[in-house]
Design a protein around this motif. Structure first.
Motif, mmCIF file in Angstrom:
data_model
loop_
_atom_site.group_PDB
_atom_site.id
_atom_site.type_symbol
_atom_site.label_atom_id
_atom_site.label_comp_id
_atom_site.label_asym_id
_atom_site.label_seq_id
_atom_site.Cartn_x
_atom_site.Cartn_y
_atom_site.Cartn_z
ATOM 1 N N ALA A 17 0.868 -1.172 0.000
ATOM 2 C CA ALA A 17 0.000 0.000 0.000
ATOM 3 C C ALA A 17 0.898 1.212 0.000
ATOM 4 O O ALA A 17 1.729 1.382 0.888
ATOM 5 C CB ALA A 17 -0.882 0.012 1.242
ATOM 6 N N ALA A 18 0.775 2.088 -0.989
ATOM 7 C CA ALA A 18 1.632 3.256 -1.096
ATOM 8 C C ALA A 18 0.814 4.498 -0.878
ATOM 9 O O ALA A 18 -0.107 4.776 -1.610
ATOM 10 C CB ALA A 18 2.285 3.295 -2.475
ATOM 11 N N THR A 19 1.149 5.262 0.155
ATOM 12 C CA THR A 19 0.468 6.516 0.417
ATOM 13 C C THR A 19 1.383 7.645 -0.006
ATOM 14 O O THR A 19 2.484 7.777 0.510
ATOM 15 C CB THR A 19 0.141 6.641 1.915
ATOM 16 N N VAL A 20 0.952 8.463 -0.975
ATOM 17 C CA VAL A 20 1.796 9.497 -1.541
ATOM 18 C C VAL A 20 1.415 10.832 -0.938
ATOM 19 O O VAL A 20 0.260 11.226 -0.922
ATOM 20 C CB VAL A 20 1.636 9.519 -3.073
ATOM 21 N N THR A 21 2.409 11.566 -0.423
ATOM 22 C CA THR A 21 2.169 12.838 0.230
ATOM 23 C C THR A 21 3.109 13.878 -0.327
ATOM 24 O O THR A 21 3.987 13.587 -1.135
ATOM 25 C CB THR A 21 2.382 12.711 1.750
ATOM 26 N N SER A 22 2.963 15.121 0.107
ATOM 27 C CA SER A 22 3.831 16.205 -0.356
ATOM 28 C C SER A 22 4.210 17.078 0.823
ATOM 29 O O SER A 22 3.548 17.084 1.852
ATOM 30 C CB SER A 22 3.103 17.033 -1.408
ATOM 31 N N LEU A 23 5.297 17.829 0.642
ATOM 32 C CA LEU A 23 5.692 18.770 1.677
ATOM 33 C C LEU A 23 4.777 19.985 1.711
ATOM 34 O O LEU A 23 4.785 20.737 2.669
ATOM 35 C CB LEU A 23 7.145 19.215 1.435
ATOM 36 N N ASN A 24 4.003 20.199 0.652
ATOM 37 C CA ASN A 24 3.128 21.372 0.580
ATOM 38 C C ASN A 24 1.932 21.019 -0.294
ATOM 39 O O ASN A 24 1.867 21.364 -1.461
ATOM 40 C CB ASN A 24 3.885 22.561 -0.011
ATOM 41 N N GLU A 25 0.982 20.247 0.272
ATOM 42 C CA GLU A 25 -0.097 19.689 -0.510
ATOM 43 C C GLU A 25 -1.087 20.746 -0.961
ATOM 44 O O GLU A 25 -1.410 21.670 -0.225
ATOM 45 C CB GLU A 25 -0.848 18.617 0.295
ATOM 46 N N CYS A 34 -4.348 14.806 -6.926
ATOM 47 C CA CYS A 34 -4.500 16.223 -6.596
ATOM 48 C C CYS A 34 -3.752 17.061 -7.598
ATOM 49 O O CYS A 34 -2.884 16.574 -8.283
ATOM 50 C CB CYS A 34 -3.937 16.593 -5.274
ATOM 51 N N PRO A 35 -4.064 18.338 -7.629
ATOM 52 C CA PRO A 35 -3.319 19.223 -8.510
ATOM 53 C C PRO A 35 -1.876 19.360 -8.036
ATOM 54 O O PRO A 35 -1.544 19.033 -6.898
ATOM 55 C CB PRO A 35 -4.068 20.553 -8.382
ATOM 56 N N ALA A 36 -1.037 19.827 -8.935
ATOM 57 C CA ALA A 36 0.357 20.047 -8.564
ATOM 58 C C ALA A 36 0.406 21.045 -7.417
ATOM 59 O O ALA A 36 -0.307 22.045 -7.415
ATOM 60 C CB ALA A 36 1.134 20.577 -9.756
ATOM 61 N N PRO A 37 1.244 20.788 -6.403
ATOM 62 C CA PRO A 37 1.320 21.709 -5.266
ATOM 63 C C PRO A 37 1.922 23.049 -5.678
ATOM 64 O O PRO A 37 2.766 23.118 -6.576
ATOM 65 C CB PRO A 37 2.230 20.982 -4.281
ATOM 66 N N GLY A 38 1.470 24.105 -5.022
ATOM 67 C CA GLY A 38 1.991 25.439 -5.326
ATOM 68 C C GLY A 38 3.408 25.623 -4.829
ATOM 69 O O GLY A 38 3.847 24.966 -3.891
ATOM 70 N N GLY A 39 4.129 26.537 -5.485
ATOM 71 C CA GLY A 39 5.484 26.813 -5.064
ATOM 72 C C GLY A 39 5.528 27.778 -3.895
ATOM 73 O O GLY A 39 4.527 28.417 -3.546
ATOM 74 N N ILE A 40 6.679 27.865 -3.258
ATOM 75 C CA ILE A 40 6.868 28.790 -2.152
ATOM 76 C C ILE A 40 8.135 29.610 -2.407
ATOM 77 O O ILE A 40 9.068 29.140 -3.081
ATOM 78 C CB ILE A 40 6.974 28.059 -0.795
ATOM 79 N N GLU A 41 8.166 30.802 -1.887
ATOM 80 C CA GLU A 41 9.309 31.672 -2.075
ATOM 81 C C GLU A 41 10.486 31.178 -1.250
ATOM 82 O O GLU A 41 10.334 30.773 -0.088
ATOM 83 C CB GLU A 41 8.942 33.104 -1.675
ATOM 84 N N HIS A 42 11.661 31.200 -1.853
ATOM 85 C CA HIS A 42 12.898 30.777 -1.187
ATOM 86 C C HIS A 42 12.827 29.308 -0.741
ATOM 87 O O HIS A 42 13.408 28.933 0.280
ATOM 88 C CB HIS A 42 13.212 31.663 0.023
#
Length: 338
Positions: A17-25, A34-42
């Motif tokens: 079972a693979a659960t895929v997450t992001s640092l900034n969902e 889900c849509p591509a996560p938004g970028g952050i400054e710096h």
């Protein structure tokens, strides 16, 4: 445009079972991605896939289950590269392990799910004996158990369809696909491997025991033995029983059987186990069960031996077991080859 899309659902690849997450969902939509996560400054955002095994399974080897999207647009793990991880059964970790609740070494009715590796083997004409689950598809038993009710010249292909195996709370383990006798059977090693046609699901009441990787067979050390061997009424009990028994002195055991009418196989691949303080021992139908040792250092149960000679029935002083450590290479090689 992101090439490796972020996933929040569970992906079932084989037994994984693979659960895929992001640092900034981003916020999930109504689809499976889900849509591509938004970028952050710096800073930057990293797509991560985290594989996790089902209960009673664990990741094999060095893999930690953490995969990242590489510049080549593939999922990569630092330890194993693009190779997917494998979930293998947990062994030797019963949810409700047996404990020695008294100083006297003796027998008790088995506690629920205390020995989830113990299998009941029914052969030709419903002859009852034991077998020990050592993976989700392999069991150990004695070679002689397989021939119960058969002629001596019966082939393994003839024997296999007559075998019935039951695990847990009476669950059928399915058909036996292959029987592999130890190359020194019947002269020196009374042991066989059984391969099931299909893997059994590992759960609370069905779990393999770990194979001993070190020598636990020390004189006086107490192990747990269990099975459906004859009781005092010469009947197989309805419920699994276990008894706590001590390892015996090999020289004394050899001397004892040299004077006895019974002559079980005794050599450097076997060891002897004595009676309990209440003169309890194993009996007909218990062969194939493990001599189980609990190692407190890693809180794991190991099969140190497999009961080979179960005719003692309190009439003889010792039961005889195949020493697992002495046949460990053969077991591993056989399982890998088939």
């Amino acid at each position: 445009m992101w090439t490796c899309q972020l996933m929040i659902a569970s992906l079932f690849w084989g037994a994984l079972a693979a659960t895929v997450t992001s640092l900034n969902e981003g916020q999930p939509d109504n689809s499976r991605s889900c849509p591509a996560p938004g970028g952050i400054e710096h800073g930057r955002v990293e797509q991560v896939a985290h594989y996790q095994c089902d209960p009673y399974y664990r990741l094999r080897g060095r893999a930690d289950g953490l995969y990242r999207c590489s510049q080549q647009h593939t999922w990569v793990n630092e330890a194993v590269g693009e190779e997917l991880p494998v979930c293998e059964p947990v062994c030797g970790k019963p949810k409700n392990p047996a404990v020695q609740v008294q100083r006297i070494i003796g027998g008790l009715m088995v506690a629920k799910n205390s020995f989830p590796w113990q299998a009941r083997l029914l052969g030709q004409h419903n002859h009852t004996s034991g077998a020990t689950l050592i993976s989700d598809q392999w069991l150990l038993t004695t070679g002689r158990n397989l021939y119960l009710g058969h002629k001596e010249n019966a082939t393994l292909e003839e024997i296999a369809p007559t075998l019935k195996l039951f695990l847990g709370q009476g669950m059928s383990a399915g058909d036996v696909e292959r029987i592999v006798l130890h190359p020194e059977f019947p002269g020196a090693v009374n042991l066989a491997l059984l391969k099931l046609r299909h893997k059994v699901p590992i759960r609370e009441d069905v779990m393999p025991i770990c194979l001993a990787q070190q020598d636990y067979v020390k004189v006086g050390r107490v192990g747990f033995v269990f099975g459906w061997g004859w009781n005092i009424h010469f009947q197989h009990p309805a419920h699994l029983k276990y008894v706590m028994l001590p390892v015996g002195d090999s020289a004394e055991c050899l001397e004892y059987y040299q004077k006895h009418t019974w002559h079980p196989l005794l050599n450097n691949k076997t060891f002897c186990v004595g009676m309990s303080e209440l003169r309890e021992s194993t009996c007909l139908g218990d062969a194939g069960g493990a001599f189980a040792i609990h190692d407190p250092e890693d809180d794991t149960w190991y099969a140190a031996g497999i009961l080979s000679f179960d005719r003692s029935c309190s009439a003889a002083r010792y039961g005889v077991y195949v020493r697992v450590l002495s046949v460990l290479d053969w077991i591993k090689e056989t399982m890998a080859a088939h």
